[in-house]
Design a protein around this motif. Structure first.
Motif, PDB file in Angstrom:
ATOM      1  N   SER A   1       1.175  -9.300   8.849  1.00 19.99           N
ATOM      2  CA  SER A   1       0.880  -9.705   7.464  1.00 19.99           C
ATOM      3  C   SER A   1      -0.400  -9.046   6.857  1.00 19.99           C
ATOM      4  O   SER A   1      -0.380  -9.029   5.589  1.00 19.99           O
ATOM      5  CB  SER A   1       0.342 -11.268   7.707  1.00 19.99           C
ATOM      6  OG  SER A   1      -0.083 -11.776   6.557  1.00 19.99           O
ATOM      7  N   THR A   2      -1.348  -8.661   7.642  1.00 23.48           N
ATOM      8  CA  THR A   2      -2.475  -7.938   6.908  1.00 23.48           C
ATOM      9  C   THR A   2      -1.969  -6.651   6.607  1.00 23.48           C
ATOM     10  O   THR A   2      -2.435  -6.191   5.445  1.00 23.48           O
ATOM     11  CB  THR A   2      -3.346  -7.724   8.142  1.00 23.48           C
ATOM     12  OG1 THR A   2      -4.294  -8.808   8.631  1.00 23.48           O
ATOM     13  CG2 THR A   2      -4.544  -6.766   7.651  1.00 23.48           C
ATOM     14  N   ILE A   3      -1.294  -5.785   7.105  1.00 21.65           N
ATOM     15  CA  ILE A   3      -0.533  -4.798   6.919  1.00 21.65           C
ATOM     16  C   ILE A   3       0.315  -4.857   5.375  1.00 21.65           C
ATOM     17  O   ILE A   3       0.098  -4.049   4.628  1.00 21.65           O
ATOM     18  CB  ILE A   3       0.417  -3.910   7.998  1.00 21.65           C
ATOM     19  CG1 ILE A   3      -0.592  -3.514   9.070  1.00 21.65           C
ATOM     20  CG2 ILE A   3       1.056  -2.550   7.448  1.00 21.65           C
ATOM     21  CD1 ILE A   3       0.256  -3.029  10.268  1.00 21.65           C
ATOM     22  N   VAL A   4       1.048  -5.854   5.428  1.00 25.69           N
ATOM     23  CA  VAL A   4       2.222  -5.956   4.237  1.00 25.69           C
ATOM     24  C   VAL A   4       1.153  -6.585   3.308  1.00 25.69           C
ATOM     25  O   VAL A   4       1.446  -5.869   2.062  1.00 25.69           O
ATOM     26  CB  VAL A   4       3.074  -7.185   4.884  1.00 25.69           C
ATOM     27  CG1 VAL A   4       3.616  -7.743   3.365  1.00 25.69           C
ATOM     28  CG2 VAL A   4       4.034  -6.812   5.937  1.00 25.69           C
ATOM     29  N   SER A   5      -0.017  -7.385   3.168  1.00 25.93           N
ATOM     30  CA  SER A   5      -0.766  -7.555   2.178  1.00 25.93           C
ATOM     31  C   SER A   5      -1.269  -6.327   1.564  1.00 25.93           C
ATOM     32  O   SER A   5      -1.627  -6.807   0.397  1.00 25.93           O
ATOM     33  CB  SER A   5      -1.826  -8.807   2.749  1.00 25.93           C
ATOM     34  OG  SER A   5      -2.525  -8.057   3.597  1.00 25.93           O
ATOM     35  N   GLU A   6      -1.790  -5.380   2.500  1.00 25.02           N
ATOM     36  CA  GLU A   6      -2.192  -4.392   1.895  1.00 25.02           C
ATOM     37  C   GLU A   6      -1.457  -3.572   0.980  1.00 25.02           C
ATOM     38  O   GLU A   6      -1.869  -2.468   0.031  1.00 25.02           O
ATOM     39  CB  GLU A   6      -2.834  -3.471   2.901  1.00 25.02           C
ATOM     40  CG  GLU A   6      -4.037  -4.041   3.750  1.00 25.02           C
ATOM     41  CD  GLU A   6      -4.584  -3.203   4.880  1.00 25.02           C
ATOM     42  OE1 GLU A   6      -3.520  -2.441   5.307  1.00 25.02           O
ATOM     43  OE2 GLU A   6      -5.701  -3.770   5.503  1.00 25.02           O
ATOM     44  N   SER A   7      -0.170  -3.533   1.255  1.00 17.07           N
ATOM     45  CA  SER A   7       0.671  -2.659   0.263  1.00 17.07           C
ATOM     46  C   SER A   7       1.664  -3.387  -0.263  1.00 17.07           C
ATOM     47  O   SER A   7       2.570  -3.029  -1.050  1.00 17.07           O
ATOM     48  CB  SER A   7       1.579  -1.937   1.389  1.00 17.07           C
ATOM     49  OG  SER A   7       2.358  -2.582   2.359  1.00 17.07           O
ATOM     50  N   GLU A   8       1.510  -4.762  -0.465  1.00 23.78           N
ATOM     51  CA  GLU A   8       2.549  -5.752  -1.167  1.00 23.78           C
ATOM     52  C   GLU A   8       2.529  -5.326  -2.591  1.00 23.78           C
ATOM     53  O   GLU A   8       3.766  -5.195  -3.234  1.00 23.78           O
ATOM     54  CB  GLU A   8       1.976  -7.169  -0.969  1.00 23.78           C
ATOM     55  CG  GLU A   8       2.950  -8.211  -1.444  1.00 23.78           C
ATOM     56  CD  GLU A   8       2.530  -9.649  -1.045  1.00 23.78           C
ATOM     57  OE1 GLU A   8       3.192 -10.732  -1.094  1.00 23.78           O
ATOM     58  OE2 GLU A   8       1.442  -9.887  -0.642  1.00 23.78           O
ATOM     59  N   SER A   9       1.375  -5.039  -3.176  1.00 21.04           N
ATOM     60  CA  SER A   9       1.470  -4.922  -4.688  1.00 21.04           C
ATOM     61  C   SER A   9       2.126  -3.437  -5.007  1.00 21.04           C
ATOM     62  O   SER A   9       3.191  -3.619  -5.916  1.00 21.04           O
ATOM     63  CB  SER A   9      -0.051  -4.911  -5.261  1.00 21.04           C
ATOM     64  OG  SER A   9      -0.163  -4.425  -6.907  1.00 21.04           O
ATOM     65  N   GLU A  10       1.815  -2.585  -4.349  1.00 24.28           N
ATOM     66  CA  GLU A  10       2.506  -1.282  -4.265  1.00 24.28           C
ATOM     67  C   GLU A  10       3.965  -1.492  -4.151  1.00 24.28           C
ATOM     68  O   GLU A  10       4.812  -0.887  -4.785  1.00 24.28           O
ATOM     69  CB  GLU A  10       2.014   0.061  -3.524  1.00 24.28           C
ATOM     70  CG  GLU A  10       2.551   1.185  -3.657  1.00 24.28           C
ATOM     71  CD  GLU A  10       2.081   2.266  -2.799  1.00 24.28           C
ATOM     72  OE1 GLU A  10       2.421   3.312  -2.732  1.00 24.28           O
ATOM     73  OE2 GLU A  10       1.034   1.685  -2.045  1.00 24.28           O
ATOM     74  N   GLU A  11       4.453  -2.183  -3.033  1.00 23.25           N
ATOM     75  CA  GLU A  11       5.767  -2.247  -2.565  1.00 23.25           C
ATOM     76  C   GLU A  11       6.540  -3.217  -3.883  1.00 23.25           C
ATOM     77  O   GLU A  11       7.740  -2.715  -4.219  1.00 23.25           O
ATOM     78  CB  GLU A  11       5.885  -2.925  -1.577  1.00 23.25           C
ATOM     79  CG  GLU A  11       7.364  -3.076  -0.999  1.00 23.25           C
ATOM     80  CD  GLU A  11       7.375  -3.707   0.419  1.00 23.25           C
ATOM     81  OE1 GLU A  11       8.588  -3.788   1.062  1.00 23.25           O
ATOM     82  OE2 GLU A  11       6.264  -4.272   1.083  1.00 23.25           O
ATOM     83  N   SER A  12       5.860  -4.079  -4.431  1.00 21.83           N
ATOM     84  CA  SER A  12       6.645  -4.804  -5.234  1.00 21.83           C
ATOM     85  C   SER A  12       6.789  -3.839  -6.557  1.00 21.83           C
ATOM     86  O   SER A  12       8.145  -3.930  -7.267  1.00 21.83           O
ATOM     87  CB  SER A  12       5.840  -5.900  -5.818  1.00 21.83           C
ATOM     88  OG  SER A  12       5.730  -6.951  -4.750  1.00 21.83           O
ATOM     89  N   LYS A  13       6.011  -3.175  -7.012  1.00 24.10           N
ATOM     90  CA  LYS A  13       5.832  -2.157  -8.028  1.00 24.10           C
ATOM     91  C   LYS A  13       7.071  -1.146  -7.758  1.00 24.10           C
ATOM     92  O   LYS A  13       7.881  -0.797  -8.673  1.00 24.10           O
ATOM     93  CB  LYS A  13       4.627  -1.357  -8.237  1.00 24.10           C
ATOM     94  CG  LYS A  13       4.681  -0.742  -9.346  1.00 24.10           C
ATOM     95  CD  LYS A  13       3.166   0.211  -9.615  1.00 24.10           C
ATOM     96  CE  LYS A  13       3.233   1.248 -10.853  1.00 24.10           C
ATOM     97  NZ  LYS A  13       1.947   2.007 -10.746  1.00 24.10           N
ATOM     98  N   LEU A  14       7.180  -0.596  -6.612  1.00 28.73           N
ATOM     99  CA  LEU A  14       8.290   0.085  -6.308  1.00 28.73           C
ATOM    100  C   LEU A  14       9.578  -0.284  -6.324  1.00 28.73           C
ATOM    101  O   LEU A  14      10.442   0.620  -6.737  1.00 28.73           O
ATOM    102  CB  LEU A  14       7.925   0.933  -4.846  1.00 28.73           C
ATOM    103  CG  LEU A  14       6.739   1.893  -4.877  1.00 28.73           C
ATOM    104  CD1 LEU A  14       6.526   2.231  -3.391  1.00 28.73           C
ATOM    105  CD2 LEU A  14       7.044   3.147  -5.724  1.00 28.73           C
ATOM    106  N   GLN A  15       9.742  -1.639  -5.695  1.00 27.40           N
ATOM    107  CA  GLN A  15      10.845  -2.122  -5.868  1.00 27.40           C
ATOM    108  C   GLN A  15      11.379  -2.547  -7.232  1.00 27.40           C
ATOM    109  O   GLN A  15      12.708  -2.185  -7.513  1.00 27.40           O
ATOM    110  CB  GLN A  15      10.898  -3.598  -5.078  1.00 27.40           C
ATOM    111  CG  GLN A  15      10.617  -3.519  -3.633  1.00 27.40           C
ATOM    112  CD  GLN A  15      11.805  -3.030  -2.908  1.00 27.40           C
ATOM    113  OE1 GLN A  15      12.949  -2.780  -3.561  1.00 27.40           O
ATOM    114  NE2 GLN A  15      11.781  -2.966  -1.533  1.00 27.40           N
ATOM    115  N   ALA A  16      10.614  -2.512  -8.179  1.00 33.01           N
ATOM    116  CA  ALA A  16      10.858  -2.821  -9.610  1.00 33.01           C
ATOM    117  C   ALA A  16      11.406  -1.437 -10.181  1.00 33.01           C
ATOM    118  O   ALA A  16      12.437  -1.494 -10.782  1.00 33.01           O
ATOM    119  CB  ALA A  16       9.865  -3.318 -10.332  1.00 33.01           C
ATOM    120  N   GLU A  17      10.607  -0.648  -9.679  1.00 35.12           N
ATOM    121  CA  GLU A  17      11.124   0.954 -10.269  1.00 35.12           C
ATOM    122  C   GLU A  17      12.318   1.269  -9.508  1.00 35.12           C
ATOM    123  O   GLU A  17      13.129   1.893 -10.357  1.00 35.12           O
ATOM    124  CB  GLU A  17       9.844   1.940  -9.967  1.00 35.12           C
ATOM    125  CG  GLU A  17       8.430   1.697 -10.383  1.00 35.12           C
ATOM    126  CD  GLU A  17       7.593   2.931 -10.131  1.00 35.12           C
ATOM    127  OE1 GLU A  17       8.026   3.879  -9.514  1.00 35.12           O
ATOM    128  OE2 GLU A  17       6.419   2.811 -10.149  1.00 35.12           O
TER     129      GLU A  17
END
Length: 256
Positions: free
Chosen positions: A151-167
């Motif tokens: 959860s800690t690891i996911v939360s650290e990259s959650e914003s970037e991952e969401s942005k990349l998924q949208a891209e």
């Protein structure tokens, strides 16, 4: 308007760049997602076994209850036969009642033996139940720790991952369906997730096998989709070597 080959290559290469960034994010998580899943499956298996142990104990307890009822029934019959034995008219009746008394006494002994044996089975099941409960608690602690770490690891990259998924969603719409299917198939079979690569220093950027000069010239023209003859990856273009300024300066100095 149909896209040119160059546009198709640009679109699929852009998708690859986004997927590679997503792959890097997922790689940071390492084996944690699989470890969490394995622990959840393991605990689910323990829970199933616990329920079975509980059902087995319930069945054994019902058996004991039935054996005790049998004892009570036999005791009633013994009382009845003893009363009848006091009023027998002949030896034949006396012998018959005596046999019934012996039979009921045997039934009581058998039931008592079964009660004792079933009691041992219940104790064994309860011991197994306690052992499994303790094991499950330990594994649950491990699971909670793994989940917190993930959860800690996911939360650290959650914003970037969401942005990349949208891209990625936006980029994939620019690639025709047939090419997407080929791309996905190649990515699945490639260990590093690379389906589209550049030719670098005369070699495929995926498998690093040499790409012949004439083939490089065809790739540069971008008039058709070309794949690596060794690994099957799509070759999106050729990266020309840019000589370092320091190296150039040294060469000029040596010539002088």
């Amino acid at each position: 308007m149909e896209s040119t080959v160059a546009q198709k290559l640009e679109a699929i290469y852009n998708l690859q760049l986004i997927d590679s960034r997503l792959d890097a994010i997922i790689k940071v998580r390492g084996a944690l997602p699989e470890e969490v899943q394995d622990l959840e499956d393991e605990i689910a298996g323990y829970e199933t076994r616990l329920e079975k142990f509980k059902r087995d104990i319930e069945v054994f307890e019902e058996d004991i209850k039935r054996y005790k009822e049998n004892i009570k029934e036999s005791e009633k019959l013994i009382k009845k036969y003893q009363d009848q034995q006091m009023n027998v008219r002949n030896n034949r009746e006396y012998d018959a009642i005596t046999k019934e008394l012996e039979l009921q006494d045997l039934e009581i002994q058998v039931s008592k033996k079964k009660i004792a044996e079933t009691g041992v089975k219940i104790d064994a099941k309860k011991a197994d139940l306690e052992e499994l409960n303790n094991l499950m608690k330990d594994r649950q602690k491990d699971l909670d720790l793994k989940k917190d770490e993930l959860s800690t690891i996911v939360s650290e990259s959650e914003s970037e991952e969401s942005k990349l998924q949208a891209e990625r969603e936006k980029a994939s719409k620019k690639v025709e369906e047939r090419l997407i299917k080929s791309y996905s198939k190649i990515r699945t079979n490639a260990k590093n997730g690379l389906a589209v690569v550049m030719v670098k220093r005369g070699a495929c950027g995926g498998c690093f096998n040499t790409v012949p000069p004439q083939r490089q010239a065809d790739i540069r023209e971008k008039k058709k989709l070309i794949v690596c003859e060794h690994c099957g990856r799509i070759l999106a273009g050729v990266e020309d070597e840019v000589e370092d300024d320091t190296v150039k300066a040294k060469r000029r100095t040596s010539k002088a």
